[in-house]
Structures are given as C-alpha cells and as structure tokens.
Design a protein around this motif. Structure first.
Motif, PDB file in Angstrom:
ATOM      1  N   LEU A   3      16.092  18.718  47.379  1.00 15.00           N
ATOM      2  CA  LEU A   3      15.505  17.519  47.966  1.00 15.00           C
ATOM      3  C   LEU A   3      15.506  16.375  46.955  1.00 15.00           C
ATOM      4  O   LEU A   3      15.215  16.573  45.773  1.00 15.00           O
ATOM      5  N   THR A   4      15.810  15.165  47.435  1.00 18.42           N
ATOM      6  CA  THR A   4      15.807  13.969  46.599  1.00 18.42           C
ATOM      7  C   THR A   4      14.805  12.965  47.154  1.00 18.42           C
ATOM      8  O   THR A   4      14.703  12.771  48.366  1.00 18.42           O
ATOM      9  N   LEU A   5      14.089  12.324  46.256  1.00 20.82           N
ATOM     10  CA  LEU A   5      13.092  11.322  46.617  1.00 20.82           C
ATOM     11  C   LEU A   5      13.419  10.023  45.891  1.00 20.82           C
ATOM     12  O   LEU A   5      13.491  10.002  44.656  1.00 20.82           O
ATOM     13  N   ARG A 116       8.124  18.810  59.006  1.00 17.07           N
ATOM     14  CA  ARG A 116       7.684  17.700  59.859  1.00 17.07           C
ATOM     15  C   ARG A 116       8.157  16.347  59.329  1.00 17.07           C
ATOM     16  O   ARG A 116       7.933  15.327  59.959  1.00 17.07           O
ATOM     17  N   VAL A 117       8.793  16.364  58.179  1.00 16.52           N
ATOM     18  CA  VAL A 117       9.312  15.133  57.590  1.00 16.52           C
ATOM     19  C   VAL A 117      10.738  14.911  58.094  1.00 16.52           C
ATOM     20  O   VAL A 117      11.533  15.849  58.157  1.00 16.52           O
ATOM     21  N   ALA A 118      11.041  13.665  58.458  1.00 12.72           N
ATOM     22  CA  ALA A 118      12.351  13.365  59.051  1.00 12.72           C
ATOM     23  C   ALA A 118      13.184  12.478  58.144  1.00 12.72           C
ATOM     24  O   ALA A 118      12.722  11.424  57.693  1.00 12.72           O
ATOM     25  N   GLY A 119      14.412  12.904  57.864  1.00 18.72           N
ATOM     26  CA  GLY A 119      15.354  12.059  57.151  1.00 18.72           C
ATOM     27  C   GLY A 119      15.043  11.871  55.677  1.00 18.72           C
ATOM     28  O   GLY A 119      14.318  12.658  55.060  1.00 18.72           O
ATOM     29  N   ALA A 120      15.607  10.806  55.116  1.00 22.80           N
ATOM     30  CA  ALA A 120      15.470  10.535  53.688  1.00 22.80           C
ATOM     31  C   ALA A 120      14.042  10.129  53.334  1.00 22.80           C
ATOM     32  O   ALA A 120      13.328   9.529  54.141  1.00 22.80           O
ATOM     33  N   GLU A 153      10.666   8.040  59.949  1.00 23.00           N
ATOM     34  CA  GLU A 153       9.783   7.617  61.030  1.00 23.00           C
ATOM     35  C   GLU A 153       8.618   6.762  60.562  1.00 23.00           C
ATOM     36  O   GLU A 153       7.791   6.345  61.374  1.00 23.00           O
ATOM     37  N   GLY A 154       8.532   6.490  59.255  1.00 24.56           N
ATOM     38  CA  GLY A 154       7.461   5.631  58.775  1.00 24.56           C
ATOM     39  C   GLY A 154       6.638   6.273  57.676  1.00 24.56           C
ATOM     40  O   GLY A 154       7.078   7.214  57.012  1.00 24.56           O
ATOM     41  N   PRO A 155       5.413   5.772  57.463  1.00 17.77           N
ATOM     42  CA  PRO A 155       4.550   6.314  56.412  1.00 17.77           C
ATOM     43  C   PRO A 155       4.254   7.791  56.631  1.00 17.77           C
ATOM     44  O   PRO A 155       3.989   8.233  57.748  1.00 17.77           O
ATOM     45  N   SER A 156       4.305   8.561  55.536  1.00 23.74           N
ATOM     46  CA  SER A 156       4.061   9.997  55.611  1.00 23.74           C
ATOM     47  C   SER A 156       2.880  10.424  54.753  1.00 23.74           C
ATOM     48  O   SER A 156       2.061  11.245  55.163  1.00 23.74           O
ATOM     49  N   GLY A 157       2.799   9.883  53.537  1.00 23.75           N
ATOM     50  CA  GLY A 157       1.713  10.267  52.638  1.00 23.75           C
ATOM     51  C   GLY A 157       1.348   9.118  51.722  1.00 23.75           C
ATOM     52  O   GLY A 157       2.216   8.326  51.344  1.00 23.75           O
ATOM     53  N   THR A 158       0.067   9.032  51.365  1.00 25.08           N
ATOM     54  CA  THR A 158      -0.407   8.023  50.417  1.00 25.08           C
ATOM     55  C   THR A 158      -1.513   8.630  49.556  1.00 25.08           C
ATOM     56  O   THR A 158      -2.026   9.713  49.870  1.00 25.08           O
ATOM     57  N   PRO A 159      -1.919   7.936  48.499  1.00 19.55           N
ATOM     58  CA  PRO A 159      -3.015   8.440  47.667  1.00 19.55           C
ATOM     59  C   PRO A 159      -4.383   8.369  48.349  1.00 19.55           C
ATOM     60  O   PRO A 159      -5.367   8.831  47.782  1.00 19.55           O
TER      61      PRO A 159
END
Length: 216
Positions: A3-5, A116-120, A153-159
């Motif tokens: 996986l790449t971020l 549940r995470v989609a795409g890059a 699809e948009g925001p997934s995680g934040t602090p």
C-alpha cells in the motif's frame, strides 16, 4: 506491491502508518489481561502524555485553520478525559490497543478498515466546507482546515474523528493505522508507532505490514 500513501507537504505533520492483518474477525480476538491493565488509571506505559504534548498536537491541527476545541478536540484528549472519569471505552482487542497507545502517548490515531477504503489514499488539508458523518447516527463534523486522510470517496480519517463509512467493525480483518504526530515533538511519533506495532502484534496476533509514504 504494498500500500502507498501520498502525503502533501506540511511543516508540522509527522505520521506513523502501518497495516494490521488478522487471521479472524477482530471481535473474535480475546482481550488479554495486559491490554486491559493498560486501560486502567495510572497504568505503567512507555509514554506519558502531558500539557506540552496536547498543546503541540493542537498546534498541528490549527495549521490549516481548523479550531481543535470542544467537540472538535483531538481524539487523544477525549480518551484522556474518558479515562479520568472512569469511562474509558472497551470495544475489542484491536480498537482497545489503538486507544491505549493514544491515551498514553497523547497522539491521535486513526484506525480504519482497509476493505472499506476505496482507491488511492492521500493526506492533505481539507478544504473549507468539508464535512463527513462520524458515527452511526449520521452526526457530521466540519473538517475544513483539518489534516485529513482521503480516499476516492472523500475524507476517511482525521486526528479528531474518523469517518463512519471506513471505521473498523465486527468483521474487520485488515486495519490501517495512522499515528498523527508532529515534528515539534522530535522522535515521539516514531517511538510511539514502534510501541503500537509491537503491542498489536503481541496482544492481537496481528501480522504487521509497512505502508509506503510518498510526497504528493
């Protein structure tokens, strides 16, 4: 290929990120006594949070214009208050491990179901007006100016709060963890991430995988 971020330039942000893979759904994992003990008041741990840590994390979140206060305070502060009131959440071994590391280190941590995470995936500052639902009842957070993990699809995680659509759940088998740290606390992010990796491998039997971070 792993996986790449992609991570956008940020003067303060320093993250620790890795994958946790489990041989069975996370709710089937036993919560060992050591993990339960780490959630108790005054438990001995490799890290202790402080007013300095809390102040630096808030400064990290303010960089894009976000106001980390009230219901929008960093997730680690919520855990600190919950522990002080004797209501530290007990959910399952995987989420509890995430929470005790965040509690003791003072660093917020996102924990997401990779399936549940989609795409890059990319981390950047959320644009003004960005919002997302963060709980099953559909409550929404205004995340404008907050450093944020995005998928297709948009925001997934934040602090502050993770998106409900990508949170771990009873059937989760692969979890993505992001430790949200700051360069203003030199070395802390790497040390906390190392402890987190060791802990989740030990108490939950996770197979740990690195995630490659690239500059956006």
């Amino acid at each position: 290929m792993g996986l790449t971020l992609a991570v956008a330039p940020h003067p303060l942000l320093e993250i620790g990120v890795f994958l946790q893979r489990f041989s069975q759904p996370i709710t089937a994992l036993t919560i060992p006594p050591r993990l339960a003990a780490l959630a108790e008041p005054n438990a001995e741990a490799p890290f202790v949070s402080s007013d300095t840590v809390r102040a630096e994390i808030r400064q990290l979140l303010r960089h894009g214009g976000f106001k980390p206060a009230g219901r929008s305070k960093p997730a680690a502060e919520y855990l600190h208050a919950a522990a002080a009131d004797g209501r530290f959440p007990r959910i399952n071994a995987v989420v509890d491990a995430c929470n005790v590391v965040s509690l003791h280190s003072g660093l917020p941590i996102s924990l997401l179901d990779l399936d549940r995470v989609a795409g890059a995936l990319a981390i950047r500052i959320a644009e003004p007006g960005t919002s997302y639902a963060f709980n099953p009842s559909g409550q929404v957070i205004d995340a404008g100016g907050l450093v944020c993990l995005y998928d297709a699809e948009g925001p997934s995680g934040t602090p502050v709060k993770d998106a409900q659509r990508t949170k771990t759940h009873d059937a989760t088998r692969v979890a993505l963890a992001i430790v949200w740290g700051t360069r203003s606390l030199p070395g802390r992010t790497a040390k906390v991430t190392a402890w987190y990796r060791e802990l989740v491998a030990e108490i939950a039997g996770a197979a740990i995988e690195d995630v490659h971070c690239s500059k956006q």
